[in-house]
Design a protein around this motif. Structure first.
Motif, PDB file in Angstrom:
ATOM      1  N   HIS A   1      31.907  59.936  41.988  1.00 12.04           N
ATOM      2  CA  HIS A   1      33.160  58.936  40.423  1.00 12.04           C
ATOM      3  C   HIS A   1      33.743  57.819  40.815  1.00 12.04           C
ATOM      4  CE1 HIS A   1      36.326  58.818  42.914  1.00 12.04           C
ATOM      5  NE2 HIS A   1      36.446  58.897  43.596  1.00 12.04           N
ATOM      6  N   SER A   2      33.762  56.533  39.911  1.00  7.08           N
ATOM      7  CA  SER A   2      34.066  55.336  39.449  1.00  7.08           C
ATOM      8  C   SER A   2      35.677  55.027  39.910  1.00  7.08           C
ATOM      9  CB  SER A   2      33.323  54.791  38.308  1.00  7.08           C
ATOM     10  OG  SER A   2      33.878  53.074  38.706  1.00  7.08           O
ATOM     11  N   SER A   3      36.437  53.891  39.706  1.00 10.19           N
ATOM     12  CA  SER A   3      37.588  53.580  39.767  1.00 10.19           C
ATOM     13  C   SER A   3      38.055  52.686  38.564  1.00 10.19           C
ATOM     14  CB  SER A   3      38.071  52.707  40.400  1.00 10.19           C
ATOM     15  OG  SER A   3      36.973  51.908  41.337  1.00 10.19           O
TER      16      SER A   3
ATOM     17  N   ASP B   1      30.172  47.724  40.036  1.00 13.54           N
ATOM     18  CA  ASP B   1      30.078  49.582  39.548  1.00 13.54           C
ATOM     19  C   ASP B   1      30.270  50.622  40.840  1.00 13.54           C
ATOM     20  OD1 ASP B   1      30.854  51.787  38.774  1.00 13.54           O
ATOM     21  OD2 ASP B   1      29.025  52.004  37.232  1.00 13.54           O
ATOM     22  N   PRO B   2      31.523  50.639  41.003  1.00 17.55           N
ATOM     23  CA  PRO B   2      32.289  51.010  42.183  1.00 17.55           C
ATOM     24  C   PRO B   2      32.067  52.911  42.272  1.00 17.55           C
ATOM     25  CG  PRO B   2      33.815  50.398  41.067  1.00 17.55           C
ATOM     26  CD  PRO B   2      33.135  49.497  41.229  1.00 17.55           C
ATOM     27  N   ARG B   3      31.257  53.081  43.750  1.00 19.10           N
ATOM     28  CA  ARG B   3      31.014  54.713  43.412  1.00 19.10           C
ATOM     29  C   ARG B   3      31.047  55.512  44.598  1.00 19.10           C
ATOM     30  NH1 ARG B   3      30.369  57.026  37.539  1.00 19.10           N
ATOM     31  NH2 ARG B   3      29.558  55.689  36.578  1.00 19.10           N
TER      32      ARG B   3
ATOM     33  N   VAL C   1      24.450  52.372  36.278  1.00 20.17           N
ATOM     34  CA  VAL C   1      25.025  53.676  37.056  1.00 20.17           C
ATOM     35  C   VAL C   1      25.233  55.054  35.478  1.00 20.17           C
ATOM     36  CG1 VAL C   1      25.789  55.627  38.093  1.00 20.17           C
ATOM     37  CG2 VAL C   1      25.635  53.157  39.326  1.00 20.17           C
ATOM     38  N   THR C   2      24.315  56.123  35.684  1.00 21.73           N
ATOM     39  CA  THR C   2      24.218  56.875  34.561  1.00 21.73           C
ATOM     40  C   THR C   2      24.109  58.614  35.055  1.00 21.73           C
ATOM     41  OG1 THR C   2      22.103  56.996  33.745  1.00 21.73           O
ATOM     42  CG2 THR C   2      23.386  55.257  33.209  1.00 21.73           C
ATOM     43  N   GLU C   3      24.856  59.378  34.310  1.00 24.91           N
ATOM     44  CA  GLU C   3      23.865  60.434  34.689  1.00 24.91           C
ATOM     45  C   GLU C   3      22.428  61.202  34.941  1.00 24.91           C
ATOM     46  OE1 GLU C   3      24.843  63.696  31.632  1.00 24.91           O
ATOM     47  OE2 GLU C   3      27.439  62.920  31.358  1.00 24.91           O
ATOM     48  N   GLU C   4      21.885  60.080  34.946  1.00 30.20           N
ATOM     49  CA  GLU C   4      19.789  59.906  35.354  1.00 30.20           C
ATOM     50  C   GLU C   4      19.967  59.114  36.398  1.00 30.20           C
ATOM     51  OE1 GLU C   4      21.641  60.086  31.930  1.00 30.20           O
ATOM     52  OE2 GLU C   4      21.231  61.319  30.840  1.00 30.20           O
TER      53      GLU C   4
END
Length: 284
Positions: free
Chosen positions: A221-223, A212-214, A269-272
């Motif tokens: 943001h991811s892709s 999960d690239p960020r 990966v989440t908002e938290e």
């Protein structure tokens, strides 16, 4: 691996004219170093031999290192082409010693060049250091040589190797393969090993490495169009697709699952939760 250049020219001139004073000329051989474009990282000297160690990198570094070796006979000033060679990197710590994941050494298309890879888990320092040991057999005679080498952190400081204990209580080493990152969907690969003991690190097959690239500096943001890494039996690597939508710093968050789908390490990966505890880093 860059294409190994070999320039080998032989010219034999024979003249049958009775007016010629010389009946023939000796062959003219031009032999250039096929690794001239690489960096020589070390020279191990013993047994009237010099073992030259080369890399595309400028140093031995934490993580994946593809290395190339040539063995020079100092007596004949020529390079050996028929050696059976193996290696053992050893980390000398203050209270223990251990090795690292490594491949076998194999011959290349150039008969004087042998290649393989190592995955160093940690750098050396003034008191703790890596030693590279080699054993090679030539014409039935076995030789040994070992010397201290300097392993450093990557020049850019980015994380390319993870050493961790999984939920199954097994110690693993996960290494990112070299990547020439582009703004595109990139081929992406990694290597996974388990620690059997302090000296043995067999490869692990048929797990899954989720990615999960960020971009932490761009709102995390991811892709799109990423593909998780799965085991490829032909290359013995984990391969997938990494989508990079812009230049800059990327954190590739990772999660490893075994054959049963059990999570061994890593989090979503989440908002938290902004990042996984298991990750690689790139910046381009």
């Amino acid at each position: 691996m860059k294409t190994i250049k070999i320039i080998l020219a032989a010219c034999i001139l024979a003249f049958g004219f009775s007016s010629c004073n010389d009946d023939s000329d000796d062959p003219i051989i031009i032999d250039e170093n096929p690794l001239a474009e690489f960096a020589m990282l070390a020279t191990l000297t013993a047994n009237n031999h010099s073992v030259e160690v080369y890399s595309e990198q400028q140093q031995f570094t934490i993580g994946y290192n593809e290395l190339f070796l040539r063995i020079k006979d100092e007596v004949t000033d020529s390079y050996l082409t028929n050696a059976d060679i193996s290696w053992t990197p050893i980390m000398h710590m203050t209270e223990m010693m251990h090795s690292c994941p490594k491949s076998a050494l194999s011959k290349t298309e150039d008969a004087t060049v042998y290649k393989g890879f190592t995955v160093f888990q940690m750098p050396g320092n003034t008191e703790e250091y890596w030693e590279l040991g080699l054993e090679y057999t030539v014409d039935g005679q076995t030789y040994n040589v070992s010397e201290r080498i300097e392993v450093k952190a990557p020049a850019d400081g980015k994380k390319r190797v993870n050493v961790f204990t999984g939920a199954d209580d097994i110690r693993y080493v996960l290494a990112m393969m070299p990547l020439n990152a582009e703004v595109a969907v990139n081929d992406y690969s990694a290597l996974l090993f388990r620690m059997e003991n302090m000296m043995m690190f067999p490869e692990v097959a048929n797990y899954k490495i989720k990615i999960d690239p960020r971009m932490p500096g761009m709102g995390n943001h991811s892709s799109p169009s990423n593909e998780d890494l799965t085991y490829d039996t032909s290359s013995k690597t984990y391969t997938g697709k990494l989508s990079l939508t812009m230049t800059g710093y990327w954190k590739i968050n990772l999660k490893i699952e075994n054959e049963n789908g059990d999570v061994l390490k890593g989090e979503d990966v989440t908002e938290e939760n902004e990042s996984s505890s298991l990750f690689f880093e790139i910046e381009f």
